[in-house]
Design a protein around this motif. Sequence first.
Motif, PDB file in Angstrom:
ATOM      1  N   VAL A 100       0.843  -1.199   0.000  1.00 27.49           N
ATOM      2  CA  VAL A 100       0.000   0.000   0.000  1.00 27.49           C
ATOM      3  C   VAL A 100       0.881   1.252   0.000  1.00 27.49           C
ATOM      4  O   VAL A 100       0.650   2.203  -0.757  1.00 27.49           O
ATOM      5  CB  VAL A 100      -0.955  -0.017   1.226  1.00 27.49           C
ATOM      6  N   THR A 101       1.938   1.219   0.841  1.00 29.40           N
ATOM      7  CA  THR A 101       2.835   2.382   0.924  1.00 29.40           C
ATOM      8  C   THR A 101       3.562   2.599  -0.415  1.00 29.40           C
ATOM      9  O   THR A 101       3.604   3.719  -0.933  1.00 29.40           O
ATOM     10  CB  THR A 101       3.876   2.172   2.045  1.00 29.40           C
ATOM     11  N   ALA A 102       4.109   1.486  -0.940  1.00 30.01           N
ATOM     12  CA  ALA A 102       4.838   1.593  -2.214  1.00 30.01           C
ATOM     13  C   ALA A 102       3.887   2.046  -3.324  1.00 30.01           C
ATOM     14  O   ALA A 102       4.223   2.924  -4.122  1.00 30.01           O
ATOM     15  CB  ALA A 102       5.460   0.253  -2.571  1.00 30.01           C
ATOM     16  N   GLY A 103       2.691   1.452  -3.343  1.00 30.43           N
ATOM     17  CA  GLY A 103       1.698   1.826  -4.365  1.00 30.43           C
ATOM     18  C   GLY A 103       1.352   3.300  -4.274  1.00 30.43           C
ATOM     19  O   GLY A 103       1.284   4.003  -5.279  1.00 30.43           O
ATOM     20  N   GLY A 104       1.137   3.766  -3.032  1.00 28.72           N
ATOM     21  CA  GLY A 104       0.814   5.178  -2.810  1.00 28.72           C
ATOM     22  C   GLY A 104       1.943   6.079  -3.276  1.00 28.72           C
ATOM     23  O   GLY A 104       1.713   7.090  -3.942  1.00 28.72           O
ATOM     24  N   ALA A 105       3.181   5.677  -2.942  1.00 30.81           N
ATOM     25  CA  ALA A 105       4.345   6.499  -3.310  1.00 30.81           C
ATOM     26  C   ALA A 105       4.493   6.565  -4.830  1.00 30.81           C
ATOM     27  O   ALA A 105       4.681   7.650  -5.395  1.00 30.81           O
ATOM     28  CB  ALA A 105       5.602   5.924  -2.680  1.00 30.81           C
ATOM     29  N   PHE A 106       4.358   5.409  -5.495  1.00 29.83           N
ATOM     30  CA  PHE A 106       4.517   5.396  -6.961  1.00 29.83           C
ATOM     31  C   PHE A 106       3.368   6.148  -7.639  1.00 29.83           C
ATOM     32  O   PHE A 106       3.575   6.822  -8.642  1.00 29.83           O
ATOM     33  CB  PHE A 106       4.624   3.965  -7.478  1.00 29.83           C
ATOM     34  N   SER A 107       2.173   6.036  -7.061  1.00 29.18           N
ATOM     35  CA  SER A 107       1.035   6.785  -7.622  1.00 29.18           C
ATOM     36  C   SER A 107       1.281   8.277  -7.489  1.00 29.18           C
ATOM     37  O   SER A 107       0.989   9.057  -8.410  1.00 29.18           O
ATOM     38  CB  SER A 107      -0.258   6.426  -6.884  1.00 29.18           C
ATOM     39  N   LEU A 108       1.825   8.678  -6.345  1.00 26.91           N
ATOM     40  CA  LEU A 108       2.110  10.093  -6.114  1.00 26.91           C
ATOM     41  C   LEU A 108       3.148  10.607  -7.116  1.00 26.91           C
ATOM     42  O   LEU A 108       3.005  11.715  -7.657  1.00 26.91           O
ATOM     43  CB  LEU A 108       2.614  10.283  -4.683  1.00 26.91           C
ATOM     44  N   ILE A 109       4.164   9.771  -7.362  1.00 30.79           N
ATOM     45  CA  ILE A 109       5.190  10.183  -8.328  1.00 30.79           C
ATOM     46  C   ILE A 109       4.553  10.353  -9.715  1.00 30.79           C
ATOM     47  O   ILE A 109       4.814  11.323 -10.416  1.00 30.79           O
ATOM     48  CB  ILE A 109       6.359   9.170  -8.369  1.00 30.79           C
ATOM     49  N   CYS A 110       3.695   9.404 -10.081  1.00 33.96           N
ATOM     50  CA  CYS A 110       2.974   9.491 -11.376  1.00 33.96           C
ATOM     51  C   CYS A 110       2.202  10.804 -11.458  1.00 33.96           C
ATOM     52  O   CYS A 110       2.233  11.503 -12.476  1.00 33.96           O
ATOM     53  CB  CYS A 110       1.952   8.360 -11.474  1.00 33.96           C
ATOM     54  N   LEU A 111       1.510  11.102 -10.363  1.00 42.17           N
ATOM     55  CA  LEU A 111       0.679  12.307 -10.294  1.00 42.17           C
ATOM     56  C   LEU A 111       1.538  13.557 -10.474  1.00 42.17           C
ATOM     57  O   LEU A 111       1.198  14.457 -11.260  1.00 42.17           O
ATOM     58  CB  LEU A 111      -0.008  12.336  -8.928  1.00 42.17           C
ATOM     59  N   ILE A 112       2.665  13.585  -9.778  1.00 39.93           N
ATOM     60  CA  ILE A 112       3.544  14.761  -9.840  1.00 39.93           C
ATOM     61  C   ILE A 112       4.141  14.904 -11.241  1.00 39.93           C
ATOM     62  O   ILE A 112       4.165  16.001 -11.803  1.00 39.93           O
ATOM     63  CB  ILE A 112       4.651  14.666  -8.764  1.00 39.93           C
ATOM     64  N   VAL A 113       4.585  13.771 -11.817  1.00 42.52           N
ATOM     65  CA  VAL A 113       5.205  13.835 -13.154  1.00 42.52           C
ATOM     66  C   VAL A 113       4.190  14.338 -14.180  1.00 42.52           C
ATOM     67  O   VAL A 113       4.478  15.246 -14.968  1.00 42.52           O
ATOM     68  CB  VAL A 113       5.787  12.462 -13.559  1.00 42.52           C
ATOM     69  N   SER A 114       2.985  13.763 -14.157  1.00 40.44           N
ATOM     70  CA  SER A 114       1.987  14.178 -15.157  1.00 40.44           C
ATOM     71  C   SER A 114       1.583  15.638 -14.925  1.00 40.44           C
ATOM     72  O   SER A 114       1.377  16.394 -15.877  1.00 40.44           O
ATOM     73  CB  SER A 114       0.768  13.272 -15.133  1.00 40.44           C
TER      74      SER A 114
END
Lengths: 251, 300
Positions: free
Chosen positions: B178-192
């Motif tokens: 969940v933590t890793a998923g959240g972190a990677f989702s956040l990175i996706c969000l920031i990049v886009s």
Amino acid sequence: MELPGEASRRSHPIPHVQCLHLEKLGHNGKHLLSGLQLELFRGELVCVVGEMGSGKTTLLRLLLGLESPDEGRVIVGGADPSKLAPREAPSFRKQVGVVFEDLKLMPARTVYENVSFPLLLAESSRALIHRKTMQSLTALGLEQKASLRCGELSRCEQQLVAVGRATAHAPLLLLGDEPSAHLDESHTLKVVEHLKSVNLKGTTIVVFTREPKVAELINAPRTLRLTGGRVLEVGPSLLRGTANKAAGMGT
Amino acid sequence: MTWPFVRNASLLAVQAMRRNSSAVLFSLLSIALCLLFLACSWLLLESFRFHYSQAISRPKAWIVLHEKAGYGDQERLVSQLTQWPGVARVHAFCENRGGSRTEMLNPVSWPWWIPGVRTGEAPTRVEVFFANDGDSDADFEALASKLAGLSGVAEVIGWSTLRERLEYAQSFSKWMTVTAGGAFSLICLIVSSLFCRLDASIRREEREVAELLGATPFQVRLPSYLQALALAIFASILCLGTVLFLLWQVEVPHFQLKPWIFLREWGRIGLFMGVILCWSTFLCLLGCRLSYSKPVRFWD
């Protein structure tokens, strides 16, 4: 004798554009507009002449709702453009064609794309968009330049594109801020003829210019003179004196 | 909104993506990488869940051998244990060194994938499955304490301890995912969001003109939304392609932890692809939306 714009007033008794006691102060506290009163009727062609700093662009921005007056009210088509909700502003602006003094073209896009942009916002048929765009381009002699980017054109041609864009969708109201600023005489004539033909289709047109010569060319039924933020003179005949004065001939 | 406008916005989006090709490539790879990590953490979680359900299905104990114990000791212990009453099955890990290496290398094309596989390592663990499922935990613990007395045995991990450890591992893996998923989702969000911010700043003049001509905020933002959508789709394709390529390359029936166990049916593969595609689309569009509102203007 019938007063200028009387025919239009008879057919459309409710004014299309109303400016009621407009007051607008500049950043330095100077009055840009002071107690300006103006009524325009649907389908009228009006020329507003004024020197630099007389408040022409301020009046245009007020009519477009880009600024709000310090005192008084602006009513365009029954609504106050400066008090429109963010959702209502786009549909209001779609009905107004504007030739900005600084043109505000999209330099990276082609002449065709610039002129067809207002049509894209309003029309759903590609064929209709193409037809109207080409009509506008042909009227202004730009059909050969349709595929060129606006950034590649001369200032004169850019000015024509700006006029084409403002008129292509046959707006209810057309505001032209120095629509002939960068044009030579032959092109100015072409623009004036084009504006008149658009006016004949029912568009209310207000042309703001600092050159009385342009106002003479337009020969509008009503010509207003804006000085010190007020409308001082009305009527085409009164302009001749101004034109002569500007040409150094006197009256 | 009219169809010609949407078509025009699509063309504009394509032009903008061509013009900013380096930014597009960077964002695409970053988002695809994040999605890949996200997908892998999800698959690992599913794998943990699968193994957990299998691991707690039958009572058992683990026997850890002495450090100096060799294959002979292990084989002796296994043959001894199979004679025991109450023991249903005995599973010794890596019964012989050659077999263990072959077992691990065979399904994989690239040996460097498997760290720590070296010849000469002795097996260390024996798994004992108890016969009677109806017995209480206390009975299994008694049996486990008897196992501790055998020669070569260093430690016996009983059923209750084992279950606790498995439960802990499962909850830990869940939170980690969940933590890793959240972190990677956040990175996706920031990049886009940064990508769309860049596009918006490049098209600033054009956006102003469009607004003056009567375009609605959504119409003004449409080319950016379309670019974000294209990024999401291409990044998902890249990520899913990589995952399926790995699945094809590493079909690992012999591994203890099967990372692809969740993708054993076509229906689940479809679900996996759908979820990754929808999630990346959601993240990229949300990032784009945020780039036009105040929070992301911080990066201006």
